[in-house]
Design a protein around this motif. Structure first.
Motif, PDB file in Angstrom:
ATOM      1  N   PRO A 178      -4.480   3.689 -12.562  1.00 17.20           N
ATOM      2  CA  PRO A 178      -3.160   3.344 -13.119  1.00 17.20           C
ATOM      3  C   PRO A 178      -2.263   4.544 -13.437  1.00 17.20           C
ATOM      4  CG  PRO A 178      -4.945   2.880 -14.685  1.00 17.20           C
ATOM      5  CD  PRO A 178      -5.590   3.193 -13.382  1.00 17.20           C
ATOM      6  N   SER A 179      -2.823   5.739 -13.438  1.00 22.26           N
ATOM      7  CA  SER A 179      -1.985   6.921 -13.714  1.00 22.26           C
ATOM      8  C   SER A 179      -1.057   7.211 -12.536  1.00 22.26           C
ATOM      9  CB  SER A 179      -2.866   8.146 -13.966  1.00 22.26           C
ATOM     10  OG  SER A 179      -3.670   8.393 -12.815  1.00 22.26           O
ATOM     11  N   GLN A 180      -1.427   6.718 -11.338  1.00 22.47           N
ATOM     12  CA  GLN A 180      -0.660   7.050 -10.128  1.00 22.47           C
ATOM     13  C   GLN A 180      -0.012   5.813  -9.516  1.00 22.47           C
ATOM     14  OE1 GLN A 180      -3.654   9.575  -7.835  1.00 22.47           O
ATOM     15  NE2 GLN A 180      -4.422   9.460  -9.925  1.00 22.47           N
ATOM     16  N   TYR A 181       1.012   6.058  -8.733  1.00 23.66           N
ATOM     17  CA  TYR A 181       1.649   4.936  -8.032  1.00 23.66           C
ATOM     18  C   TYR A 181       2.144   5.381  -6.657  1.00 23.66           C
ATOM     19  CZ  TYR A 181       6.147   6.998  -9.476  1.00 23.66           C
ATOM     20  OH  TYR A 181       7.202   7.846  -9.664  1.00 23.66           O
ATOM     21  N   ILE A 182       2.391   4.384  -5.840  1.00 26.86           N
ATOM     22  CA  ILE A 182       2.876   4.628  -4.488  1.00 26.86           C
ATOM     23  C   ILE A 182       4.379   4.335  -4.516  1.00 26.86           C
ATOM     24  CG2 ILE A 182       2.590   3.989  -2.023  1.00 26.86           C
ATOM     25  CD1 ILE A 182      -0.097   4.798  -3.315  1.00 26.86           C
ATOM     26  N   HIS A 183       5.150   5.268  -4.063  1.00 25.88           N
ATOM     27  CA  HIS A 183       6.603   5.065  -4.062  1.00 25.88           C
ATOM     28  C   HIS A 183       6.992   3.992  -3.032  1.00 25.88           C
ATOM     29  CE1 HIS A 183      10.830   5.876  -4.090  1.00 25.88           C
ATOM     30  NE2 HIS A 183      10.790   6.029  -2.775  1.00 25.88           N
ATOM     31  N   ARG A 184       7.830   3.060  -3.446  1.00 25.95           N
ATOM     32  CA  ARG A 184       8.269   1.978  -2.545  1.00 25.95           C
ATOM     33  C   ARG A 184       9.788   1.987  -2.424  1.00 25.95           C
ATOM     34  NH1 ARG A 184       4.369  -1.126  -1.087  1.00 25.95           N
ATOM     35  NH2 ARG A 184       2.383  -0.665  -2.066  1.00 25.95           N
ATOM     36  N   ASP A 185      10.277   1.496  -1.276  1.00 23.76           N
ATOM     37  CA  ASP A 185      11.728   1.445  -1.110  1.00 23.76           C
ATOM     38  C   ASP A 185      12.287   0.199  -1.815  1.00 23.76           C
ATOM     39  OD1 ASP A 185      11.282  -0.738   0.530  1.00 23.76           O
ATOM     40  OD2 ASP A 185      11.671   0.328   2.406  1.00 23.76           O
ATOM     41  N   ALA A 186      13.606  -0.009  -1.698  1.00 21.71           N
ATOM     42  CA  ALA A 186      14.252  -1.109  -2.422  1.00 21.71           C
ATOM     43  C   ALA A 186      13.642  -2.461  -2.058  1.00 21.71           C
ATOM     44  CB  ALA A 186      15.741  -1.097  -2.121  1.00 21.71           C
ATOM     45  N   LYS A 187      13.115  -2.533  -0.822  1.00 19.95           N
ATOM     46  CA  LYS A 187      12.516  -3.816  -0.402  1.00 19.95           C
ATOM     47  C   LYS A 187      11.032  -3.893  -0.769  1.00 19.95           C
ATOM     48  CE  LYS A 187      15.666  -4.948   3.279  1.00 19.95           C
ATOM     49  NZ  LYS A 187      16.037  -4.528   4.616  1.00 19.95           N
ATOM     50  N   GLY A 188      10.563  -2.908  -1.503  1.00 20.18           N
ATOM     51  CA  GLY A 188       9.161  -2.922  -1.952  1.00 20.18           C
ATOM     52  C   GLY A 188       8.182  -2.429  -0.912  1.00 20.18           C
ATOM     53  N   ARG A 189       8.687  -1.797   0.154  1.00 17.63           N
ATOM     54  CA  ARG A 189       7.792  -1.331   1.212  1.00 17.63           C
ATOM     55  C   ARG A 189       7.400   0.133   1.001  1.00 17.63           C
ATOM     56  NH1 ARG A 189      11.821  -3.299   5.753  1.00 17.63           N
ATOM     57  NH2 ARG A 189      12.861  -1.634   4.651  1.00 17.63           N
ATOM     58  N   ALA A 190       6.191   0.449   1.467  1.00 22.51           N
ATOM     59  CA  ALA A 190       5.726   1.844   1.388  1.00 22.51           C
ATOM     60  C   ALA A 190       5.217   2.280   2.753  1.00 22.51           C
ATOM     61  CB  ALA A 190       4.612   1.956   0.371  1.00 22.51           C
ATOM     62  N   THR A 191       5.442   3.532   3.081  1.00 26.61           N
ATOM     63  CA  THR A 191       4.943   4.061   4.355  1.00 26.61           C
ATOM     64  C   THR A 191       3.634   4.819   4.092  1.00 26.61           C
ATOM     65  OG1 THR A 191       6.089   6.130   3.993  1.00 26.61           O
ATOM     66  CG2 THR A 191       7.287   4.424   5.208  1.00 26.61           C
ATOM     67  N   GLU A 192       2.977   5.218   5.181  1.00 24.14           N
ATOM     68  CA  GLU A 192       1.759   6.025   5.008  1.00 24.14           C
ATOM     69  C   GLU A 192       2.092   7.302   4.251  1.00 24.14           C
ATOM     70  OE1 GLU A 192       0.586   6.116   9.079  1.00 24.14           O
ATOM     71  OE2 GLU A 192      -1.257   5.011   8.725  1.00 24.14           O
ATOM     72  N   ASP A 193       3.290   7.824   4.487  1.00 25.32           N
ATOM     73  CA  ASP A 193       3.677   9.046   3.787  1.00 25.32           C
ATOM     74  C   ASP A 193       3.753   8.836   2.272  1.00 25.32           C
ATOM     75  OD1 ASP A 193       3.745  10.885   5.832  1.00 25.32           O
ATOM     76  OD2 ASP A 193       5.727  10.220   6.507  1.00 25.32           O
ATOM     77  N   SER A 194       4.180   7.628   1.855  1.00 24.90           N
ATOM     78  CA  SER A 194       4.208   7.368   0.408  1.00 24.90           C
ATOM     79  C   SER A 194       2.783   7.383  -0.149  1.00 24.90           C
ATOM     80  CB  SER A 194       4.823   6.019   0.070  1.00 24.90           C
ATOM     81  OG  SER A 194       5.835   5.672   0.950  1.00 24.90           O
ATOM     82  N   TYR A 195       1.846   6.848   0.637  1.00 25.08           N
ATOM     83  CA  TYR A 195       0.448   6.870   0.191  1.00 25.08           C
ATOM     84  C   TYR A 195      -0.092   8.299   0.194  1.00 25.08           C
ATOM     85  CZ  TYR A 195      -0.136   1.780   0.320  1.00 25.08           C
ATOM     86  OH  TYR A 195      -0.069   0.435   0.061  1.00 25.08           O
ATOM     87  N   PHE A 196       0.374   9.049   1.175  1.00 26.02           N
ATOM     88  CA  PHE A 196      -0.053  10.452   1.283  1.00 26.02           C
ATOM     89  C   PHE A 196       0.379  11.212   0.030  1.00 26.02           C
ATOM     90  CE2 PHE A 196       1.393  14.689   2.944  1.00 26.02           C
ATOM     91  CZ  PHE A 196       0.124  15.263   2.963  1.00 26.02           C
ATOM     92  N   GLN A 197       1.611  10.982  -0.393  1.00 29.12           N
ATOM     93  CA  GLN A 197       2.142  11.668  -1.578  1.00 29.12           C
ATOM     94  C   GLN A 197       2.171  10.722  -2.764  1.00 29.12           C
ATOM     95  OE1 GLN A 197       2.614  14.488  -2.747  1.00 29.12           O
ATOM     96  NE2 GLN A 197       2.531  15.760  -0.928  1.00 29.12           N
TER      97      GLN A 197
END
Ligand code: FHN
Length: 586
Positions: A178-197
């Motif tokens: 819970p300390s970390q999160y995956i950045h998502r765009d306005a539509k709630g989508r995330a790319t592999e790069d968001s998971y990477f960072q």
């Protein structure tokens, strides 16, 4: 979306800086309290081991890289990121994880029979799932699966039982904590790069650091792990200083432990060892290192990935890495049922057979004292009375003549490793000419063992890369000037049919100081007079003049600096014909 050949994160400099040979290596950040002596003592068993097994096993193994009928074209253990599987869906995987065929003894014995001396398993990959019953605050661990058994505990115990060192992989980045999160765009989508960072929630880093420390303490206390193998050090919120601090903390818990450099920032920190990934450095490095390699193109089990490297390729990889002073951590990705896939098992068995015969040339050896050898690789074992050189012949000479250039020491004996009887050899200056069977005795890779007097004293190598051209060329294809620079004694350059003289030129592209040349004229001893010349101030000048070449000739001369050199055959009985012509930097 990542590209299978070169994923985006692999091209942002995570890997490349570990690849630089000595001269251009990134600066090593010292951890002062670790003296060189204590580092070396701690690393002794690891340095001698040379060969270990990497195991990528986790919830993702159940899916084998396929999600709702869609096949990933990236690493299977990244499936959550590739298909952006929502956490609420991914957590259900824990209910499917039941590797009933998992047998720690079988896995450890498979590694042992392959000649491996240690093993490293993913205790927590990027998805954050813990493969052991951690006592820390999370139900995201093996007790939540139908399997329930302490898989890590079983493997650790089997390693102890069978004399294999035990190591634990731990991802710093965590897609579940819970300390970390995956950045998502306005539509709630995330790319592999968001998971990477992954991103760190404001103010929650201390909590996660405490969690990591407590988990690592568990791995040490409960399983006496010998190696902590960190990963995902690339996340922006993780700093070099935090990594160094964690490194010190772990060593305070178990002083003899070995920790990989990804504990901090892999490009800046080289303790205890560097970790080139799916890449092997060009030459030795200025620090201990271990190259980890996949057998196909995925770490985790990927049902549709059949691009297996051959057993011979894997043997050569191990040899290549050993000849540069590194270790090989070869990966297996067990299937969801806990079994190592058949193609991996077959390859490991082949490696084991080869190691049984030739392990002496790998375990506890030092890097090659030579630069590049045109026909293969060398490993060495030094002793107070002399040294043993193991010549790994990738390209077996069809004419039964193997040339080892640049060895000043006296050769005491030569033999095929594991075979009775000695090979005959001749020594001409620093050139060793070995008479070997016409066919390689071991189709996978044959090794020649040379006992030499004193520690290796080598003429500077390697041969310089250059473009070959000639005064004339035989009309039938296969006699081009490049044939004299392909490292094979079985091919040759021939001048035109009527020629009784001619030259073979090497353009080095840059001005280079050259002090040695190697010429082979085995096919027919035609040369009666020759010169080695270099282009300077608009003239060809002589560095060496001689009469017959008649076989192999190693020339050593006062170094000259030039861009172009040539072997000028001034007089020949018949058409000038040269198998090899190479230059060596001074
Ligand atoms: O992202 C991981 C990958 O899944 C795998 O675990 C490898 C092994 O070295 N490490 C990471 C990429 O550097």
């Amino acid at each position: 979306m990542f590209n299978m050949i070169k994923p985006a994160f692999l091209s942002i400099g995570l890997i490349s800086s570990t690849m630089h040979p000595v001269a251009s290596a990134a600066p090593v950040t010292p951890v002062s309290e670790d003296s060189q002596e204590s580092h070396q003592a701690r690393m002794k068993w690891w340095n001698e081991a040379r060969f270990g097994m990497f195991i990528h096993f986790g919830l993702y193994s159940v899916h084998g890289g396929v999600w709702n009928g869609k096949k990933t074209n990236f690493y299977a253990e990244w499936i959550q990121a590739t298909f952006d599987i929502k956490l609420e869906d991914y957590v259900h995987l824990s209910k499917k994880f039941n590797p009933n065929e998992f047998n720690a003894d079988d896995i450890v014995l498979t590694a042992k029979k392959a000649g491996m001396k240690y093993l490293v398993i993913t205790t927590k990959h990027h998805d954050g799932f813990c493969l052991w019953p951690t006592q820390q605050q999370t139900d995201w661990n093996i007790t939540a699966t139908p399997f329930k058994r302490d898989l890590i505990g079983e493997l650790a115990a089997a390693c102890k039982k069978h004399g294999i060192r035990f190591g634990t992989y731990y991802s710093i980045s965590d897609w579940h904590h819970p300390s970390q999160y995956i950045h998502r765009d306005a539509k709630g989508r995330a790319t592999e790069d968001s998971y990477f960072q992954t991103r760190m929630h404001e103010g929650r880093k201390a909590e996660y650091l405490a969690y990591m420390k407590a988990q690592i303490a568990e791995l040490i206390k409960n399983y006496d792990t010998d190696i902590i193998w960190f990963d995902a050090d690339w996340v922006g919120w993780w700093t070099l200083e935090e990594g160094q601090e964690l490194y010190r903390y772990i060593r305070s818990l178990k002083p003899s432990i070995i920790i990989n450099n990804r504990v901090a920032k892999r490009n800046k920190f080289k303790f205890d060892f560097g970790t080139p990934e799916n890449e092997t450095p060009e030459s030795t490095l200025d620090h201990a290192w271990e190259a980890c390699w996949t057998m196909n193109n995925s770490w985790g089990y990927k049902s549709h990935d059949n691009s297996w490297k051959s057993s011979q390729e894997l043997v050569r990889k191990l040899v290549d890495i050993s000849s540069k002073g590194g270790n090989l951590l070869l990966n297996v990705g067990p299937r969801g049922d806990g079994l190592i896939p058949g193609p991996s098992v077959e390859r490991l068995a082949d490696l084991g057979k080869w190691m049984e015969r030739n392990g002496e040339s790998i375990y506890g050896t030092a890097a090659s004292p030579f630069g590049k050898l045109r026909w293969g690789r060398c490993t060495a074992r030094n002793s107070p009375s002399g040294a043993t050189l193991y010549l790994h012949v990738f390209d077996w000479p069809k004419d039964g003549k193997l040339v080892l250039p640049g060895l000043k020491n006296a050769v005491l004996s030569a033999q095929l490793l594991g075979k009775d009887g000695n090979l005959t050899f001749d020594k001409q200056g620093s050139l060793v000419l070995l008479q070997v069977p016409d066919q390689a005795p071991d189709p996978t890779l044959s090794v020649i063992k040379l006992e030499i007097q004193g520690s290796p004293d080598i003429v500077p190598m390697p041969s310089l890369p250059g473009k070959l051209s000639a005064s004339s060329t035989w009309s039938a294809p296969g006699h081009e000037p490049s044939m004299a620079g392909d490292g094979k004694l079985s091919t040759r350059w021939s001048a035109a049919a009527t020629a009784k003289q001619g030259h073979l030129e090497i353009d080095l592209e840059n001005e280079t100081s050259v002090g040695n040349a190697f010429i082979v004229e085995n096919y027919a001893h035609r040369t009666e007079e020759f010169a080695l010349e270099y282009w300077q101030d608009g003239l060809w000048k002589e560095a060496w003049r001689g009469t017959k070449i008649a076989g192999e000739k190693w020339l050593s001369f006062p170094p000259v600096k030039a861009k172009k050199f040539r072997l000028n055959i001034l007089k020949a009985k018949d058409v000038p014909t040269i198998e090899e012509f190479s230059l060596y930097a001074h």
